[in-house]
Write a protein that holds these residues in place. Structure first.
Motif, mmCIF file in Angstrom:
data_model
loop_
_atom_site.group_PDB
_atom_site.id
_atom_site.type_symbol
_atom_site.label_atom_id
_atom_site.label_comp_id
_atom_site.label_asym_id
_atom_site.label_seq_id
_atom_site.Cartn_x
_atom_site.Cartn_y
_atom_site.Cartn_z
ATOM 1 N N ARG A 79 -9.504 12.504 18.334
ATOM 2 C CA ARG A 79 -8.035 12.608 18.307
ATOM 3 C C ARG A 79 -7.661 13.989 17.773
ATOM 4 O O ARG A 79 -7.764 14.247 16.570
ATOM 5 C CB ARG A 79 -7.449 11.484 17.446
ATOM 6 C CG ARG A 79 -7.628 10.122 18.128
ATOM 7 C CD ARG A 79 -7.206 8.988 17.260
ATOM 8 N NE ARG A 79 -8.167 8.695 16.207
ATOM 9 C CZ ARG A 79 -8.263 7.533 15.596
ATOM 10 N NH1 ARG A 79 -7.452 6.544 15.928
ATOM 11 N NH2 ARG A 79 -9.151 7.338 14.644
ATOM 12 N N ASP A 102 -1.739 14.990 20.897
ATOM 13 C CA ASP A 102 -0.325 15.306 20.689
ATOM 14 C C ASP A 102 -0.192 16.799 20.414
ATOM 15 O O ASP A 102 -1.194 17.517 20.340
ATOM 16 C CB ASP A 102 0.246 14.501 19.502
ATOM 17 C CG ASP A 102 1.725 14.184 19.705
ATOM 18 O OD1 ASP A 102 2.423 14.996 20.322
ATOM 19 O OD2 ASP A 102 2.166 13.124 19.243
ATOM 20 N N ARG A 118 0.950 8.942 11.413
ATOM 21 C CA ARG A 118 1.143 7.489 11.520
ATOM 22 C C ARG A 118 1.024 7.040 12.983
ATOM 23 O O ARG A 118 0.414 6.024 13.288
ATOM 24 C CB ARG A 118 2.526 7.107 10.964
ATOM 25 C CG ARG A 118 2.784 5.612 10.901
ATOM 26 C CD ARG A 118 4.112 5.331 10.229
ATOM 27 N NE ARG A 118 4.088 5.578 8.802
ATOM 28 C CZ ARG A 118 3.623 4.708 7.900
ATOM 29 N NH1 ARG A 118 3.126 3.550 8.293
ATOM 30 N NH2 ARG A 118 3.645 4.999 6.629
ATOM 31 N N ARG A 119 1.613 7.846 13.875
ATOM 32 C CA ARG A 119 1.593 7.486 15.304
ATOM 33 C C ARG A 119 0.176 7.561 15.861
ATOM 34 O O ARG A 119 -0.268 6.677 16.592
ATOM 35 C CB ARG A 119 2.502 8.452 16.063
ATOM 36 C CG ARG A 119 2.901 7.982 17.438
ATOM 37 C CD ARG A 119 4.063 8.756 17.992
ATOM 38 N NE ARG A 119 3.813 10.180 18.157
ATOM 39 C CZ ARG A 119 4.444 11.127 17.468
ATOM 40 N NH1 ARG A 119 5.352 10.797 16.581
ATOM 41 N NH2 ARG A 119 4.169 12.391 17.669
ATOM 42 N N GLU A 122 -2.072 4.852 14.509
ATOM 43 C CA GLU A 122 -1.377 3.573 14.625
ATOM 44 C C GLU A 122 -2.366 2.413 14.693
ATOM 45 O O GLU A 122 -3.354 2.463 15.419
ATOM 46 C CB GLU A 122 -0.519 3.566 15.889
ATOM 47 C CG GLU A 122 0.601 2.569 15.827
ATOM 48 C CD GLU A 122 1.530 2.717 17.031
ATOM 49 O OE1 GLU A 122 1.113 3.327 18.018
ATOM 50 O OE2 GLU A 122 2.658 2.219 16.940
ATOM 51 N N GLY A 123 -2.086 1.388 13.932
ATOM 52 C CA GLY A 123 -2.953 0.210 13.942
ATOM 53 C C GLY A 123 -4.053 0.311 12.903
ATOM 54 O O GLY A 123 -4.641 -0.688 12.494
ATOM 55 N N GLU A 124 -4.316 1.561 12.475
ATOM 56 C CA GLU A 124 -5.366 1.727 11.464
ATOM 57 C C GLU A 124 -4.760 2.073 10.108
ATOM 58 O O GLU A 124 -5.307 1.748 9.065
ATOM 59 C CB GLU A 124 -6.332 2.840 11.887
ATOM 60 C CG GLU A 124 -7.072 2.500 13.171
ATOM 61 C CD GLU A 124 -7.995 3.626 13.588
ATOM 62 O OE1 GLU A 124 -8.822 4.021 12.751
ATOM 63 O OE2 GLU A 124 -7.886 4.097 14.726
ATOM 64 N N TRP A 125 -3.604 2.789 10.154
ATOM 65 C CA TRP A 125 -2.927 3.139 8.897
ATOM 66 C C TRP A 125 -1.757 2.181 8.694
ATOM 67 O O TRP A 125 -0.765 2.265 9.379
ATOM 68 C CB TRP A 125 -2.419 4.587 8.954
ATOM 69 C CG TRP A 125 -1.630 4.968 7.737
ATOM 70 C CD1 TRP A 125 -1.633 4.352 6.523
ATOM 71 C CD2 TRP A 125 -0.697 6.045 7.622
ATOM 72 N NE1 TRP A 125 -0.787 4.972 5.657
ATOM 73 C CE2 TRP A 125 -0.192 6.026 6.301
ATOM 74 C CE3 TRP A 125 -0.242 7.027 8.496
ATOM 75 C CZ2 TRP A 125 0.737 6.939 5.837
ATOM 76 C CZ3 TRP A 125 0.678 7.937 8.026
ATOM 77 C CH2 TRP A 125 1.167 7.903 6.704
ATOM 78 N N GLU A 126 -1.947 1.242 7.812
ATOM 79 C CA GLU A 126 -0.892 0.259 7.536
ATOM 80 C C GLU A 126 -0.538 0.300 6.064
ATOM 81 O O GLU A 126 -1.367 0.552 5.235
ATOM 82 C CB GLU A 126 -1.362 -1.154 7.895
ATOM 83 C CG GLU A 126 -1.634 -1.327 9.385
ATOM 84 C CD GLU A 126 -0.411 -1.124 10.267
ATOM 85 O OE1 GLU A 126 0.705 -1.192 9.745
ATOM 86 O OE2 GLU A 126 -0.586 -0.849 11.463
#
Lengths: 126, 295
Positions: A79, A102, A118-119, A122-126
Motif C-alpha cells: 500500500r 492513493d 484510516r482509509r 480501513e478494517g484494520e485500524w479500529e
C-alpha cells in the motif's frame, strides 16, 4: 488492544520526513522508518514490509514512481501513497497505472494525513 | 500589503535605505495618522497648504482640521470623510518618513504618483492593491514584465508569491529588479524541465530563510535551524510543485528534478534569471527568481 502498524516515509527532504513523522505519531503506528531516495525506499520496504508507504515522486537515484513499480513487483499487495507537491495529471496517471493506493498533496495537513491512513488501513485500524 | 509594496518601491528607487525602511515599517503600529497626511494622500490639500497649516498649528493651540477649514483648504465633509476613513498604512509610512526628514510632503506625493505609474497598475488595480486583494496585486505587478519566457516566468512568480502569502507572510512586497549581488547570501536552485527548462532559485540571509522554513513547514524555529538549508529549500520545492500543477492544469507538462543547493550562484553556471523578485518579509529581504529556456 488497538493494532499497531509500521510506516515507511520516502522523501529526500528531511523537513518533509520530520513533519510527516510528527503527524503519524498521532496515528496507530509502532514504527516509522525513513528512506531518503528511491533506491533506499525499495531496500527499506523489503527489510521492514511496512503496512503503509508514503512515497515522494521527485527523489534522487530513483524516482518515486520507479520505486513504486519495484515495490509492487516485489509485493503486489503493497500500500503505497504517493506524496508530492507535484500533483500533475501526468504524475497522477503514472502513479495510478503503477498501482499507487492513493495520492496526497504537499504540504501535509495532520488531519488529511490521518484520514488517509484510516482509509488505507480501513478494517484494520479500529 | 500596500505599505510593503510601496515601501519596496521606495527602497528600489533609492528614496530610503533598507535600515530606514525596516525601522519605519516596524513603527507603523505605533503611529497615529495625521489629518494633514491623510488630506494630502486623498488629494484634498496641496503639500504647501499642509505645511502652512502645520506651521500655524505650532503657534496656536488649535486642531489641524479647524485651521484648514478656516482657510478654505478643507470642507467639513472632506474632514469627516478623512476621519471616518480606514487607516491607510502607506500614508502612515509616508508620515513616518516625512517626520524622520527622509521625505518632504511634496516628495511623498511625487513618489506615490511615480509608484502608481511605474507599477503598471490600472486605476482599478491600484485600488485592488489598497484593498489587499492578493491575486490582483500579484497579477498587476507581474503583468508588466518583459523578456523571453515571460508567460511562464510570470506564472512562476504568481505561484511563488502566493506561496509566500499563504505560508509565510500576508504582507509581502514584490517589484522587478534586473541585477543583484548574492554574495554572502545562502541560495537554493531547482531546475524544472519539460517543453521548457525552468531554473528557479531563492536567496536570503540565514535568519530570513529560517523564518520561511518555520512558517512554511509548521516546524518550530529550533528544529528548522537544526535542519539547516534543507528546511528553506523545501519551500522552494513546494512553490515549484505548485507551479508545475498550475502548468499541468493548463496543458503544459513539466518534469521536476531533485532540488540542489547552490553555494555560489554567481559562478555556478546558473547565470542571471529572467526575473528577480525581492520579497520584503518580516525579517528581511528574500530574493527569488527563475530562468526559462526553450528546448
Amino acid at each position: 488492544m488497538e493494532k499497531k502498524f509500521t510506516a515507511l516515509i520516502c522523501d529526500d527532504s528531511a523537513v518533509v520526513r520530520k513533519v510527516l513523522c510528527r503527524h503519524l505519531s498521532d496515528g496507530p503506528f509502532k514504527e516509522v522508518h525513513e528512506a531518503t531516495d528511491g533506491v533506499q525506499a525499495v531496500e527499506m520496504y523489503r527489510l521492514h514490509r511496512p503496512d503503509i508507504v508514503f512515497m515522494d515522486i521527485v527523489m534522487p537515484r530513483k524516482t518515486g514512481i520507479e520505486a513504486l513499480c519495484e515495490i509492487r513487483e516485489h509485493d503486489p499487495a503493497a500500500r503505497v501513497v504517493m506524496a508530492s507537491s507535484t500533483g500533475t495529471t501526468r504524475n497522477l496517471k503514472a502513479a495510478i497505472d503503477a498501482g499507487a493506493a492513493d495520492f496526497i498533496q504537499k504540504p501535509f495537513e495532520r488531519d488529511a494525513v490521518l484520514a488517509l491512513v484510516r482509509r488505507i488501513l480501513e478494517g484494520e485500524w479500529e | 500589503m500596500f505599505s510593503r509594496l510601496f515601501g519596496q518601491f521606495l527602497l528600489q528607487e533609492g528614496v530610503v535605505s533598507a535600515s530606514a525602511l525596516s525601522s519605519a515599517m516596524g513603527r507603523l503600529g505605533e503611529v497615529r495618522p495625521l489629518i494633514g497626511m491623510l488630506a494630502l494622500a486623498q488629494g484634498f490639500m496641496t503639500p504647501a497648504q499642509v505645511v502652512e497649516v502645520s506651521a500655524a498649528q505650532k503657534k496656536v493651540d488649535r486642531r489641524f482640521g479647524e485651521l484648514a477649514i478656516e482657510r478654505g483648504y478643507l470642507t467639513v465633509q472632506q474632514l469627516e470623510s478623512i476621519i471616518s476613513a480606514q487607516k491607510s498604512e502607506h500614508v502612515l509610512l509616508g508620515q513616518i518618513l516625512v517626520q524622520d526628514g527622509i521625505l518632504s510632503h511634496e516628495g511623498f506625493l511625487r513618489v506615490l504618483d511615480s509608484y502608481r505609474r511605474q507599477s503598471g497598475l490600472t486605476d482599478e488595480g491600484f485600488e485592488a492593491v489598497k484593498a489587499n486583494d492578493v491575486d490582483a496585486v500579484v497579477r498587476s505587478v507581474l503583468s508588466g514584465r518583459r523578456g523571453p519566457g515571460r508567460a511562464l516566468a510570470v506564472e512562476w512568480g504568481v505561484v511563488f508569491m502566493k506561496s509566500l502569502v499563504r505560508f509565510v507572510d500576508p504582507g509581502v512586497a514584490i517589484d522587478p529588479l534586473a541585477e543583484a549581488d548574492y554574495k554572502g547570501l545562502r541560495g537554493f536552485v531547482q531546475r524544472i524541465s519539460g517543453d521548457q527548462r525552468l531554473t528557479a532559485f531563492m536567496a536570503a540571509d540565514d535568519d530570513v530563510l529560517t523564518d520561511v522554513a518555520t512558517r512554511s513547514s509548521g516546524l518550530d524555529e529550533e528544529t528548522a535551524r537544526e535542519l539547516g538549508p534543507d528546511a528553506a529549500g523545501e519551500f522552494l520545492n513546494l512553490a515549484n510543485g505548485l507551479f508545475t500543477v498550475n502548468c499541468s492544469d493548463e496543458g503544459i507538462e513539466l518534469d521536476m528534478m531533485p532540488q540542489e543547493t547552490a553555494p555560489s550562484m554567481g559562478s555556478s553556471g546558473i547565470g542571471e534569471p529572467d526575473a528577480l523578485l525581492p520579497f520584503l518579509l518580516p525579517r528581511g529581504i528574500l530574493w527569488a527568481g527563475c530562468r526559462i529556456e526553450r528546448r
